[in-house]
Write an enzyme that holds these catalytic residues in place. Structure first.
Site, PDB file in Angstrom:
ATOM      1  N   HIS A  41       0.847  -1.186   0.000  1.00 29.34           N
ATOM      2  CA  HIS A  41       0.000   0.000   0.000  1.00 29.34           C
ATOM      3  C   HIS A  41       0.887   1.243   0.000  1.00 29.34           C
ATOM      4  O   HIS A  41       2.073   1.172  -0.269  1.00 29.34           O
ATOM      5  CB  HIS A  41      -0.943  -0.069   1.215  1.00 29.34           C
ATOM      6  CG  HIS A  41      -2.271   0.544   0.946  1.00 29.34           C
ATOM      7  ND1 HIS A  41      -2.422   1.905   0.887  1.00 29.34           N
ATOM      8  CD2 HIS A  41      -3.488   0.003   0.721  1.00 29.34           C
ATOM      9  CE1 HIS A  41      -3.697   2.166   0.635  1.00 29.34           C
ATOM     10  NE2 HIS A  41      -4.361   1.025   0.531  1.00 29.34           N
ATOM     11  N   SER A  70     -10.207  12.092  24.521  1.00 23.78           N
ATOM     12  CA  SER A  70      -9.943  11.762  25.915  1.00 23.78           C
ATOM     13  C   SER A  70     -11.231  11.941  26.707  1.00 23.78           C
ATOM     14  O   SER A  70     -11.980  12.895  26.482  1.00 23.78           O
ATOM     15  CB  SER A  70      -8.852  12.682  26.469  1.00 23.78           C
ATOM     16  OG  SER A  70      -8.944  12.735  27.880  1.00 23.78           O
TER      17      SER A  70
END
Ligand code: ARG
Length: 424
Positions: A133, A244
């Site tokens: 890739h 978070s």
């Protein structure tokens, strides 16, 4: 009753049964196992151990079993110890007692060695595809080396153990070359003891996986640092980040941290397997049943990691202006030394002189580009007006124009080479 029940009178501790069973993980090899059995059935017909008609019954019966695995209707029974016993048991339910002829001259020892090679060959070929890739240029060369390494491993492992029997070979003069051709092997393992006892290919694939994960972990580490607030050279796409739960401003490069973390897991599989492999006496030992889970886990981890890495890279935002802001004149100290080399001063001296220029600029709390020509002349008389041309980052990059360097032409040449390999 287990396939091997004849000489046993006592019953096996149910805990031992569970301990012994491998069906819950080796069922993944169902197709390899069935293809191997079909080729073996053909080989038995070829030597007239079974009739043409019996061969056809076995082959079509096995095809039915394969269909059941494929559409998720294969029912695992408690007595199915492993994929080999499960398939044979089910085959019997489809075709009757002729199923009992399939295993003539064969052992699960050569069967499992064959299955695992077929499975590994097929699955690692997929990994080879993922490897090709997009890549950042320097990592591209590491990953190209990984691809070459894996191709060589596939070539090496692609030889046939079947016909080795339990350890001593096949008593029915099976045409092993024929079986090899049927199953897409490049050749036949030449020694039956070696045939059932070799698992080097498992170690090689695990080593390949480990080295590839080293490369991925290093790339990930670069991206983690470069995406931090302090650097800001790159931004990971939302698709490969998480937030978070505590700090609302945070965007975590979790994809990269996981990739870095997964590398440890793969190294563990390599060292764990080597511990199992080490010191085994010759031929098949049941210890080998422990080869599959590390291998399967590593192959799965690589399949996931290579695809996620490709996703991270192809969606990465690059901020060249931020990178430019972080350039500082002292980075051109080597170029200053090279300037003097071009004026005929030995490099060993020029290195010292450029170092002194760095020190003077530091002492005056300024950059080297702000030092006067007389400052430079005091360091060495070879300095001239044109020293001011050294303070050019683009030029510094363009100067490195021999093969492999940073100049535009050499970088484009590298990209061209890699691209033509990718298109092969
Ligand atoms: N399930 C076994 C394996 O994975 C198959 C071989 C059994 N052979 C034996 N001698 N017990 O290795």
């Amino acid at each position: 009753m287990a396939l091997w029940g004849g000489r046993f009178t006592g019953t096996v501790d149910p805990l031992m049964d569970a301990f012994n069973a491998s069906i819950h993980f080796d069922k993944r090899m169902y197709e390899a196992d069935i293809r191997g059995s079909q080729a073996y059935a053909k080989a038995l017909v070829k030597r007239e151990i079974i009739t043409e008609q019996e061969g056809t019954m076995l082959i079509t019966g096995l095809e039915k079993v394969l269909e059941e695995w494929r559409n998720n209707t294969f029912e695992i029974k408690p007595a199915d110890e492993d994929i080999h016993t499960a398939n044979e048991r089910r085959l019997g339910e489809h075709v009757g007692s002729v199923a009992g002829k399939l295993h003539t001259g064969r052992s699960r020892n050569d069967q499992v060695a064959t299955d695992l090679r077929i499975w590994t060959r097929e699955e690692t070929r997929k990994l080879l595809g993922y490897l090709k890739h997009h890549w950042l240029l320097s990592y591209a060369w590491s990953l190209q080396a990984d691809a070459f390494r894996l191709s060589q491993i596939i070539d090496r492992l692609n030889v046939l153990p079947l016909g080795s029997g339990a350890l001593a070979g096949n008593p029915f003069n099976i045409d092993r070359e024929f079986v090899a051709k049927e199953l897409g092997f490049n050749g036949v393992i030449q020694n039956s003891l070696y045939g059932v006892s070799d698992r080097d290919f498992v170690a090689e694939v695990l080593f390949w996986a480990s080295v590839t994960m080293v490369h991925i972990s290093r790339l990930s580490e670069d991206l983690i640092i470069y995406s931090s607030g302090e650097f800001g050279f790159v931004t990971l796409a939302d698709a490969y980040s998480t937030g978070s739960s505590l700090m609302p401003q945070k965007k975590n490069p979790d994809s990269c941290e996981l990739l870095r973390g997964k590398s440890g897991r793969v190294f563990g599989q390599l060292s764990g397997f080597l511990m199992t492999y080490k010191g085994l006496p010759s031929t098949y030992n049941k210890d080998f049943q422990e080869d599959k889970e590390p291998l399967f886990d590593a192959v799965d981890t690589l399949a996931g990691s290579l695809q996620i890495t490709a996703g991270v890279i192809s969606t990465l935002k690059i901020h060249p202006e931020k990178m430019r802001q972080n350039l500082s004149i002292d980075m051109l100290a080597t170029d200053l030394a090279e300037y003097l080399v071009r004026k005929g001063v030995p490099f060993r001296e020029t290195h010292h002189i450029a170092g002194a220029a760095v020190r003077i600029a530091e002492e005056r709390n300024t950059t080297m580009s702000n030092l006067s020509l007389s400052d430079f002349k005091q360091l060495h008389t070879a300095f001239e007006e044109d020293v001011s041309a050294v303070w050019d980052f683009e030029k510094s990059i363009e100067n490195r124009s021999s093969l492999g360097g940073t100049s535009r032409v050499t970088v484009v040449a590298q990209i061209k080479k890699l691209k033509s390999w990718l298109l092969e």
